[in-house]
Design a protein around this motif. Structure first.
Motif, PDB file in Angstrom:
ATOM      1  N   ASN A  27      71.490  11.458  -3.969  1.00 12.22           N
ATOM      2  CA  ASN A  27      72.008  12.584  -4.757  1.00 12.22           C
ATOM      3  C   ASN A  27      71.568  13.927  -4.203  1.00 12.22           C
ATOM      4  OD1 ASN A  27      73.531  11.789  -7.452  1.00 12.22           O
ATOM      5  ND2 ASN A  27      72.076  10.182  -6.969  1.00 12.22           N
ATOM      6  N   LEU A  28      70.317  14.028  -3.769  1.00  8.75           N
ATOM      7  CA  LEU A  28      69.853  15.285  -3.188  1.00  8.75           C
ATOM      8  C   LEU A  28      70.571  15.578  -1.870  1.00  8.75           C
ATOM      9  CD1 LEU A  28      66.048  15.128  -4.002  1.00  8.75           C
ATOM     10  CD2 LEU A  28      67.687  16.804  -4.872  1.00  8.75           C
ATOM     11  N   LYS A  29      70.787  14.556  -1.050  1.00  8.36           N
ATOM     12  CA  LYS A  29      71.519  14.765   0.214  1.00  8.36           C
ATOM     13  C   LYS A  29      72.953  15.211  -0.056  1.00  8.36           C
ATOM     14  CE  LYS A  29      69.317  12.220   3.871  1.00  8.36           C
ATOM     15  NZ  LYS A  29      69.446  11.153   4.867  1.00  8.36           N
ATOM     16  N   GLU A  30      73.546  14.645  -1.113  1.00 10.24           N
ATOM     17  CA  GLU A  30      74.921  14.997  -1.450  1.00 10.24           C
ATOM     18  C   GLU A  30      75.024  16.461  -1.892  1.00 10.24           C
ATOM     19  OE1 GLU A  30      77.736  13.857  -5.111  1.00 10.24           O
ATOM     20  OE2 GLU A  30      77.144  12.140  -3.888  1.00 10.24           O
ATOM     21  N   VAL A  31      74.081  16.909  -2.717  1.00  9.88           N
ATOM     22  CA  VAL A  31      74.149  18.261  -3.277  1.00  9.88           C
ATOM     23  C   VAL A  31      73.593  19.304  -2.311  1.00  9.88           C
ATOM     24  CG1 VAL A  31      73.364  19.763  -5.160  1.00  9.88           C
ATOM     25  CG2 VAL A  31      74.077  17.405  -5.642  1.00  9.88           C
ATOM     26  N   PHE A  32      72.431  19.013  -1.697  1.00 15.30           N
ATOM     27  CA  PHE A  32      71.738  19.997  -0.862  1.00 15.30           C
ATOM     28  C   PHE A  32      72.025  19.825   0.630  1.00 15.30           C
ATOM     29  CE2 PHE A  32      69.429  20.380  -4.757  1.00 15.30           C
ATOM     30  CZ  PHE A  32      68.867  21.642  -4.766  1.00 15.30           C
ATOM     31  N   GLY A  33      72.469  18.640   1.023  1.00 18.12           N
ATOM     32  CA  GLY A  33      72.675  18.363   2.444  1.00 18.12           C
ATOM     33  C   GLY A  33      71.402  17.981   3.166  1.00 18.12           C
ATOM     34  N   ASN A  34      70.292  17.851   2.429  1.00 14.52           N
ATOM     35  CA  ASN A  34      69.030  17.462   3.053  1.00 14.52           C
ATOM     36  C   ASN A  34      68.122  16.830   2.007  1.00 14.52           C
ATOM     37  OD1 ASN A  34      66.927  19.681   2.038  1.00 14.52           O
ATOM     38  ND2 ASN A  34      68.832  20.746   2.544  1.00 14.52           N
ATOM     39  N   TYR A  35      67.111  16.137   2.496  1.00 17.77           N
ATOM     40  CA  TYR A  35      66.126  15.484   1.627  1.00 17.77           C
ATOM     41  C   TYR A  35      64.894  15.182   2.456  1.00 17.77           C
ATOM     42  CZ  TYR A  35      63.720  11.761  -0.913  1.00 17.77           C
ATOM     43  OH  TYR A  35      62.767  10.986  -1.542  1.00 17.77           O
ATOM     44  N   ASP A  36      63.729  15.414   1.874  1.00 15.77           N
ATOM     45  CA  ASP A  36      62.475  15.103   2.556  1.00 15.77           C
ATOM     46  C   ASP A  36      61.586  14.341   1.582  1.00 15.77           C
ATOM     47  OD1 ASP A  36      60.331  15.002   4.266  1.00 15.77           O
ATOM     48  OD2 ASP A  36      59.880  17.143   4.188  1.00 15.77           O
ATOM     49  N   LYS A  37      61.243  13.118   1.934  1.00 19.17           N
ATOM     50  CA  LYS A  37      60.296  12.356   1.108  1.00 19.17           C
ATOM     51  C   LYS A  37      58.901  12.826   1.479  1.00 19.17           C
ATOM     52  CE  LYS A  37      59.210   7.955   1.821  1.00 19.17           C
ATOM     53  NZ  LYS A  37      59.324   6.483   1.857  1.00 19.17           N
ATOM     54  N   LEU A  38      58.224  13.479   0.537  1.00 15.77           N
ATOM     55  CA  LEU A  38      56.909  14.055   0.812  1.00 15.77           C
ATOM     56  C   LEU A  38      55.791  13.044   0.635  1.00 15.77           C
ATOM     57  CD1 LEU A  38      57.337  17.507  -0.934  1.00 15.77           C
ATOM     58  CD2 LEU A  38      57.737  16.906   1.455  1.00 15.77           C
ATOM     59  N   LYS A  39      55.935  12.166  -0.350  1.00 17.45           N
ATOM     60  CA  LYS A  39      54.886  11.177  -0.605  1.00 17.45           C
ATOM     61  C   LYS A  39      55.437  10.061  -1.467  1.00 17.45           C
ATOM     62  CE  LYS A  39      50.658   9.534  -0.746  1.00 17.45           C
ATOM     63  NZ  LYS A  39      49.986   9.016   0.437  1.00 17.45           N
ATOM     64  N   GLN A  40      55.139   8.840  -1.060  1.00 21.04           N
ATOM     65  CA  GLN A  40      55.445   7.688  -1.903  1.00 21.04           C
ATOM     66  C   GLN A  40      54.121   7.049  -2.285  1.00 21.04           C
ATOM     67  OE1 GLN A  40      58.484   4.988  -0.541  1.00 21.04           O
ATOM     68  NE2 GLN A  40      57.663   3.322  -1.784  1.00 21.04           N
ATOM     69  N   GLY A  41      53.807   7.091  -3.565  1.00 21.11           N
ATOM     70  CA  GLY A  41      52.592   6.482  -4.066  1.00 21.11           C
ATOM     71  C   GLY A  41      52.863   5.078  -4.561  1.00 21.11           C
ATOM     72  N   ALA A  42      51.916   4.529  -5.293  1.00 17.59           N
ATOM     73  CA  ALA A  42      52.055   3.167  -5.796  1.00 17.59           C
ATOM     74  C   ALA A  42      53.219   3.042  -6.775  1.00 17.59           C
ATOM     75  CB  ALA A  42      50.752   2.728  -6.464  1.00 17.59           C
ATOM     76  N   HIS A  43      53.460   4.084  -7.558  1.00 20.76           N
ATOM     77  CA  HIS A  43      54.477   4.009  -8.610  1.00 20.76           C
ATOM     78  C   HIS A  43      55.516   5.120  -8.551  1.00 20.76           C
ATOM     79  CE1 HIS A  43      51.891   1.001 -10.429  1.00 20.76           C
ATOM     80  NE2 HIS A  43      50.883   1.849 -10.344  1.00 20.76           N
ATOM     81  N   TYR A  44      55.210   6.220  -7.858  1.00 24.16           N
ATOM     82  CA  TYR A  44      56.066   7.403  -7.886  1.00 24.16           C
ATOM     83  C   TYR A  44      56.342   7.917  -6.483  1.00 24.16           C
ATOM     84  CZ  TYR A  44      54.941   7.526 -12.843  1.00 24.16           C
ATOM     85  OH  TYR A  44      54.794   7.192 -14.156  1.00 24.16           O
ATOM     86  N   THR A  45      57.486   8.601  -6.342  1.00 21.58           N
ATOM     87  CA  THR A  45      57.855   9.228  -5.077  1.00 21.58           C
ATOM     88  C   THR A  45      58.153  10.706  -5.319  1.00 21.58           C
ATOM     89  OG1 THR A  45      58.791   7.180  -4.203  1.00 21.58           O
ATOM     90  CG2 THR A  45      59.512   9.226  -3.170  1.00 21.58           C
ATOM     91  N   VAL A  46      57.599  11.554  -4.464  1.00 17.46           N
ATOM     92  CA  VAL A  46      57.874  12.985  -4.513  1.00 17.46           C
ATOM     93  C   VAL A  46      58.870  13.325  -3.409  1.00 17.46           C
ATOM     94  CG1 VAL A  46      56.903  15.311  -4.310  1.00 17.46           C
ATOM     95  CG2 VAL A  46      55.551  13.492  -5.382  1.00 17.46           C
ATOM     96  N   GLY A  47      59.967  13.952  -3.803  1.00 19.52           N
ATOM     97  CA  GLY A  47      60.974  14.363  -2.844  1.00 19.52           C
ATOM     98  C   GLY A  47      61.241  15.853  -2.934  1.00 19.52           C
ATOM     99  N   MET A  48      61.809  16.399  -1.871  1.00 22.69           N
ATOM    100  CA  MET A  48      62.084  17.827  -1.825  1.00 22.69           C
ATOM    101  C   MET A  48      63.423  18.049  -1.136  1.00 22.69           C
ATOM    102  SD  MET A  48      62.053  20.730   0.302  1.00 22.69           S
ATOM    103  CE  MET A  48      60.948  20.410   1.686  1.00 22.69           C
ATOM    104  N   ALA A  49      64.188  19.016  -1.647  1.00 19.38           N
ATOM    105  CA  ALA A  49      65.418  19.452  -0.975  1.00 19.38           C
ATOM    106  C   ALA A  49      65.405  20.975  -0.943  1.00 19.38           C
ATOM    107  CB  ALA A  49      66.638  18.952  -1.719  1.00 19.38           C
ATOM    108  N   GLN A  50      65.960  21.536   0.116  1.00 17.04           N
ATOM    109  CA  GLN A  50      65.928  22.977   0.310  1.00 17.04           C
ATOM    110  C   GLN A  50      67.320  23.544   0.384  1.00 17.04           C
ATOM    111  OE1 GLN A  50      62.993  24.275   3.070  1.00 17.04           O
ATOM    112  NE2 GLN A  50      63.981  26.225   3.495  1.00 17.04           N
ATOM    113  N   ARG A  51      67.513  24.653  -0.306  1.00 19.28           N
ATOM    114  CA  ARG A  51      68.806  25.346  -0.213  1.00 19.28           C
ATOM    115  C   ARG A  51      68.867  26.121   1.101  1.00 19.28           C
ATOM    116  NH1 ARG A  51      72.150  29.177  -4.429  1.00 19.28           N
ATOM    117  NH2 ARG A  51      73.572  29.955  -2.855  1.00 19.28           N
ATOM    118  N   GLY A  52      69.990  26.037   1.766  1.00 17.40           N
ATOM    119  CA  GLY A  52      70.158  26.759   3.033  1.00 17.40           C
ATOM    120  C   GLY A  52      70.226  28.259   2.793  1.00 17.40           C
ATOM    121  N   ASP A  53      70.107  29.002   3.884  1.00 20.34           N
ATOM    122  CA  ASP A  53      70.146  30.461   3.795  1.00 20.34           C
ATOM    123  C   ASP A  53      71.577  30.970   3.637  1.00 20.34           C
ATOM    124  OD1 ASP A  53      67.424  30.525   4.072  1.00 20.34           O
ATOM    125  OD2 ASP A  53      67.520  30.668   6.267  1.00 20.34           O
TER     126      ASP A  53
END
Length: 197
Positions: free
Chosen positions: A171-197
């Motif tokens: 979903n983030l790739k579809e909306v933002f065109g990018n996605y970065d998985k910052l950390k996957q823990g035992a139960h949770y994953t932190v992801g980030m997407a950035q708006r282009g300039d």
């Protein structure tokens, strides 16, 4: 069965301290809000991996009692942090927690997603602990609105249970065109997407 006195004690706000953003912060919460006795594991993981400049304007989307928003206001003392939730009890406690931590740069607003957020506001950082049962329709609305409300180069940080990480990535790739998985823990994953300039 609980006694009347025990039930009456349950009505009292729950008070706790947490080490967040390099400070010991004080929180009040209540039964019925998410993770009322302590900041949950997913939120802690998100806060460990978010990058926020000191003058960033931030939004805590679905703030609950304000754990993420209060931390963002601490990390960005020269910026402004808005905390929004569709639950009026959550908004009341988020506002209370901004005040009890002496944060004049944070405020809470009752809003279903972005629908009550002033149309002219733009953010450098939007962060959310996405509920597991958010549903694909509401998620689509939230992600498109987040993209529209970020300044160029602004970032959306999300934490989800691991079972939703691929769904969130798509979903983030579809909306933002990018996605970065910052950390996957035992139960949770932190992801980030950035708006282009």
């Amino acid at each position: 069965m609980l006694t009347k006195e025990q039930v009456d004690r349950l009505r009292d706000p729950i008070d706790f301290e947490a080490e967040v953003a390099g400070r010991t912060l004080r929180f009040a919460s209540t039964w019925g809000l998410f993770s009322p006795r302590a900041i949950d594991e997913g939120t802690h993981l998100l806060l460990e991996h978010i990058e926020v400049g000191p003058a960033a304007d931030c939004l805590d989307l679905g703030c609950g009692y304000g754990a993420i928003g209060v931390a963002l206001a601490v990390l960005a003392p020269q910026g402004h942090t808005l905390m929004v939730d569709k639950d009026f009890i959550a908004v009341d406690f988020a506002e209370r927690n901004a005040r009890r931590n002496h944060l004049s740069n944070a405020r809470a607003l009752l809003s279903n997603g972005f629908d009550q957020v002033p149309a002219d506001l733009r953010f450098d950082r939007i962060a959310s602990n996405i509920p597991a049962k958010v549903g694909k329709e509401l998620l689509a609305i939230l992600l498109h609105d987040a993209h529209a409300r970020l300044k160029p180069g602004g970032r959306l940080y999300v934490v989800t249970i691991n079972g939703l990480r691929e769904f969130m990535k798509r979903n983030l790739k579809e909306v933002f065109g990018n996605y970065d998985k910052l950390k996957q823990g035992a139960h949770y994953t932190v992801g980030m997407a950035q708006r282009g300039d």
